[in-house]
Design a protein around this motif. Structure first.
Motif, PDB file in Angstrom:
ATOM      1  N   UNK A 109    -110.682 -30.402   7.144  1.00  0.00           N
ATOM      2  CA  UNK A 109    -110.280 -30.677   5.758  1.00  0.00           C
ATOM      3  C   UNK A 109    -108.759 -30.837   5.663  1.00  0.00           C
ATOM      4  N   UNK A 110    -108.032 -29.928   6.323  1.00  0.00           N
ATOM      5  CA  UNK A 110    -106.560 -29.982   6.311  1.00  0.00           C
ATOM      6  C   UNK A 110    -106.058 -31.267   6.958  1.00  0.00           C
ATOM      7  N   UNK A 111    -106.702 -31.649   8.061  1.00  0.00           N
ATOM      8  CA  UNK A 111    -106.318 -32.876   8.762  1.00  0.00           C
ATOM      9  C   UNK A 111    -106.490 -34.094   7.874  1.00  0.00           C
ATOM     10  N   UNK A 112    -107.635 -34.191   7.208  1.00  0.00           N
ATOM     11  CA  UNK A 112    -107.905 -35.341   6.341  1.00  0.00           C
ATOM     12  C   UNK A 112    -106.917 -35.405   5.176  1.00  0.00           C
ATOM     13  N   UNK A 113    -106.600 -34.237   4.610  1.00  0.00           N
ATOM     14  CA  UNK A 113    -105.668 -34.199   3.477  1.00  0.00           C
ATOM     15  C   UNK A 113    -104.265 -34.622   3.911  1.00  0.00           C
ATOM     16  N   UNK A 114    -103.827 -34.119   5.061  1.00  0.00           N
ATOM     17  CA  UNK A 114    -102.489 -34.470   5.548  1.00  0.00           C
ATOM     18  C   UNK A 114    -102.430 -35.946   5.939  1.00  0.00           C
ATOM     19  N   UNK A 115    -103.490 -36.445   6.558  1.00  0.00           N
ATOM     20  CA  UNK A 115    -103.568 -37.857   6.941  1.00  0.00           C
ATOM     21  C   UNK A 115    -103.440 -38.747   5.701  1.00  0.00           C
ATOM     22  N   UNK A 116    -104.207 -38.425   4.661  1.00  0.00           N
ATOM     23  CA  UNK A 116    -104.200 -39.220   3.425  1.00  0.00           C
ATOM     24  C   UNK A 116    -102.808 -39.225   2.782  1.00  0.00           C
ATOM     25  N   UNK A 117    -102.166 -38.064   2.797  1.00  0.00           N
ATOM     26  CA  UNK A 117    -100.844 -37.964   2.170  1.00  0.00           C
ATOM     27  C   UNK A 117     -99.793 -38.706   2.976  1.00  0.00           C
ATOM     28  N   UNK A 118     -99.794 -38.533   4.297  1.00  0.00           N
ATOM     29  CA  UNK A 118     -98.836 -39.251   5.149  1.00  0.00           C
ATOM     30  C   UNK A 118     -99.052 -40.756   5.043  1.00  0.00           C
ATOM     31  N   UNK A 119    -100.318 -41.163   4.978  1.00  0.00           N
ATOM     32  CA  UNK A 119    -100.634 -42.576   4.820  1.00  0.00           C
ATOM     33  C   UNK A 119    -100.092 -43.111   3.502  1.00  0.00           C
ATOM     34  N   UNK A 120    -100.093 -42.256   2.478  1.00  0.00           N
ATOM     35  CA  UNK A 120     -99.558 -42.661   1.185  1.00  0.00           C
ATOM     36  C   UNK A 120     -98.052 -42.805   1.203  1.00  0.00           C
ATOM     37  N   UNK A 121     -97.341 -41.766   1.611  1.00  0.00           N
ATOM     38  CA  UNK A 121     -95.877 -41.801   1.567  1.00  0.00           C
ATOM     39  C   UNK A 121     -95.287 -42.846   2.519  1.00  0.00           C
ATOM     40  N   UNK A 122     -95.930 -43.095   3.645  1.00  0.00           N
ATOM     41  CA  UNK A 122     -95.423 -44.112   4.576  1.00  0.00           C
ATOM     42  C   UNK A 122     -95.904 -45.507   4.205  1.00  0.00           C
ATOM     43  N   UNK A 123     -96.648 -45.638   3.096  1.00  0.00           N
ATOM     44  CA  UNK A 123     -97.230 -46.896   2.597  1.00  0.00           C
ATOM     45  C   UNK A 123     -98.122 -47.561   3.641  1.00  0.00           C
ATOM     46  N   UNK A 124     -98.794 -46.743   4.458  1.00  0.00           N
ATOM     47  CA  UNK A 124     -99.725 -47.304   5.443  1.00  0.00           C
ATOM     48  C   UNK A 124    -101.005 -47.765   4.752  1.00  0.00           C
ATOM     49  N   UNK A 125    -101.601 -46.909   3.953  1.00  0.00           N
ATOM     50  CA  UNK A 125    -102.784 -47.312   3.191  1.00  0.00           C
ATOM     51  C   UNK A 125    -104.109 -47.050   3.878  1.00  0.00           C
TER      52      UNK A 125
END
Length: 513
Positions: A109-125
């Motif tokens: 759960x922590x991994x998915x949440x951090x992945x989603x957030x990093x993907x957001x701030x880095x504009x990866x999507x």
């Protein structure tokens, strides 16, 4: 050594700023009567409390910032923002729940949440949410947080802070150099904070204009706001599963491709075009306008960007008409949309590209690697670097016939220093090695070659392609946990352009001299 108190003070101030953005989501939850109110409220209290504690620790910090401090602050800022930005996902249970003693479940759960957030701030999507409409149904505040994270990260977290609160980041030029993308960083004003503010005004104007156009084309206000933020940030997060294609509107697709294209241009150049000047006569106004457009179109990187988009769009249009039987207008629209989407590293689709001829995949992959202009919201290698590489290769062919010739690499009529050319070649080498190495690593864990290439290019270039669009049916959430962590690291490396992160792990960085 590092100025730890100064680093704590800056990080604390930035966390307070992040908490302020969470307040917008709390307000959204109240407006829509969503259950997101409590996850964001708890996240706000933790983030603001931690921020104020760090500011207190660094209240008497020395104001002198070294280049070592700047690189550390930038890297830690993006990691810290992502850590605290993932709290609403965790408290809201958007990626499931697990018992306290279920370590594997909580780690997932922590991994998915951090992945989603990093993907957001880095504009990866790239998203862990396979069904956004079902998983975030009636969670308007969380949808806004996803879009807002991309909009904040579009031009840079620290760059945003320099613009609105210049005193918060001391010696901001060093910090700007550590975070800015592209080989050449242009300034429009002696004070960097004034330059940052002007660029952010361009960004805001583009976002507002995009939102208004979306609304006029038929989107509801909530959708228009969210899509405007992710379009101008060239991020790719969407509030619908099929993104722009959800609306089945040619006008919305044209609006999206226009604003993606504009967001791929150097924002300093855009400011030069729209900036007003004090003029005494109509004749002087016409002369000024003509000179501005000549300067804009005379910029080699801008011309290269426009030329590549035009040539690749024309090629794909022809291929779609011949191979897939498309009519002229849909072929032009679909090809232009996807060429711009890939080159600006937005990564959204308005057609099923998996059904296109494979040669178009290769073209789009090359565009995804090249990227748009420096000083824009896009990722990738950057057009200026690609143009310089082409000129280096051209010079080598000439030097073979004329060994004693002095052949400087020039951009916009100015010779590029040899040190910058060497840095360019080093960056190109490590960029290629990262792409190839990541692809090989993914294949080693039994991921098919198509998805391995997509994962590699998506993360390093901050594109965030849906894995099931081109390759076998697979989603980002299907990846093993440790692979997701590798992907988050690659996203950060891609956003901060590799060297700015790797330098923290080199011996010279930690030497006192």
């Amino acid at each position: 050594m590092l100025n730890n108190k100064l680093i704590a003070k800056v990080l604390g101030s930035l966390l307070i700023l992040e908490a302020a953005f969470m307040l917008l989501c709390i307000f959204t939850a109240l407006c829509y009567h969503n259950s997101d109110f409590w996850p964001f409220s708890i996240s706000f209290l933790i983030t603001s409390g931690t921020g104020m504690s760090l500011v207190r620790v660094g209240r008497d910090a020395p104001t002198v910032m070294t280049r070592r401090d700047a690189y550390t602050i930038v890297t830690l800022t993006w990691i810290t923002f992502s850590v605290f930005g993932s709290l609403p996902y965790l408290f809201g249970g958007f990626f499931g729940s697990a018992e306290l003693w279920d370590f594997q479940g909580r780690l997932s759960i922590t991994t998915d949440a951090f992945f989603e957030t990093m993907s957001g701030f880095t504009t990866t999507g790239a998203s862990m949410l396979n069904d956004v409409e079902a998983q975030l149904d009636t969670h308007n505040a969380m949808l806004v947080w996803r879009s807002l994270s991309q909009w904040i990260g579009g031009l840079g977290i620290v760059f945003f802070t320099i613009a609105i609160l210049p005193s918060m980041v001391g010696n901001s030029m060093k910090v700007f150099s550590a975070e800015a993308t592209g080989p050449i960083r242009s300034k429009m004003h002696p004070r960097l904070s004034a330059t940052a503010m002007r660029i952010w005004w361009v960004y805001i104007i583009l976002t507002v204009g995009c939102g208004i156009c979306y609304a006029l084309a038929g989107m509801d206000a909530f959708s228009a706001i969210n899509y405007a933020m992710t379009t101008t940030a060239t991020g790719g997060f969407s509030i619908h599963n099929d993104s722009i294609a959800h609306f089945h509107s040619a006008s919305i697709e044209y609006i999206a491709l226009v604003f993606q294209f504009l967001s791929g241009i150097n924002f300093s150049m855009l400011f030069m075009v729209i900036a007003k000047r004090k003029l005494s006569s109509w004749k002087e106004f016409k002369r000024s306008e003509k000179n501005k457009w000549l300067d804009f179109l005379g910029n080699e990187e801008t011309r290269f960007y426009i030329l590549v988009v035009f040539i690749c769009s024309a090629a794909i249009t022809l291929i779609l008409m011949v191979s897939n039987g498309y009519q002229l207008e849909p072929a032009i629209r679909k090809s232009l949309f996807h060429v711009v989407s890939m080159m600006t590293t937005t990564g959204i689709f308005c057609d099923h590209v998996g059904l296109w001829p494979h040669i178009t995949w290769i073209i789009l992959a090359i565009l995804m690697f090249i990227g748009a202009c420096s000083g824009s919201t896009t990722g990738g290698f950057k057009s200026s670097r690609a143009l310089m590489i082409i000129k280096v290769i051209r010079n080598e062919f000439v030097r073979m016939m004329h060994p004693r010739a002095v052949l400087p690499v020039k951009l916009n009529g100015k010779a590029i220093p040899t040190q910058m050319v060497n840095s360019l070649l080093a960056f190109f080498a490590i960029y290629i090695l990262m792409c190839v190495g990541t692809t090989a690593l993914m294949m080693a864990i039994d991921i098919d070659i198509t998805n391995s290439v997509i994962i590699s290019l998506s993360c390093i270039n901050n594109v965030g392609l849906p894995l099931n669009e081109l390759g076998p049916d697979m989603t980002w959430s299907d990846l093993p946990i440790w692979t997701k962590w590798i992907c988050t690291v690659l996203m950060l490396l891609g956003r901060l352009e590799i060297f700015n992160v790797f330098i923290l792990f080199t011996t010279p960085f930690w030497e006192d001299n």
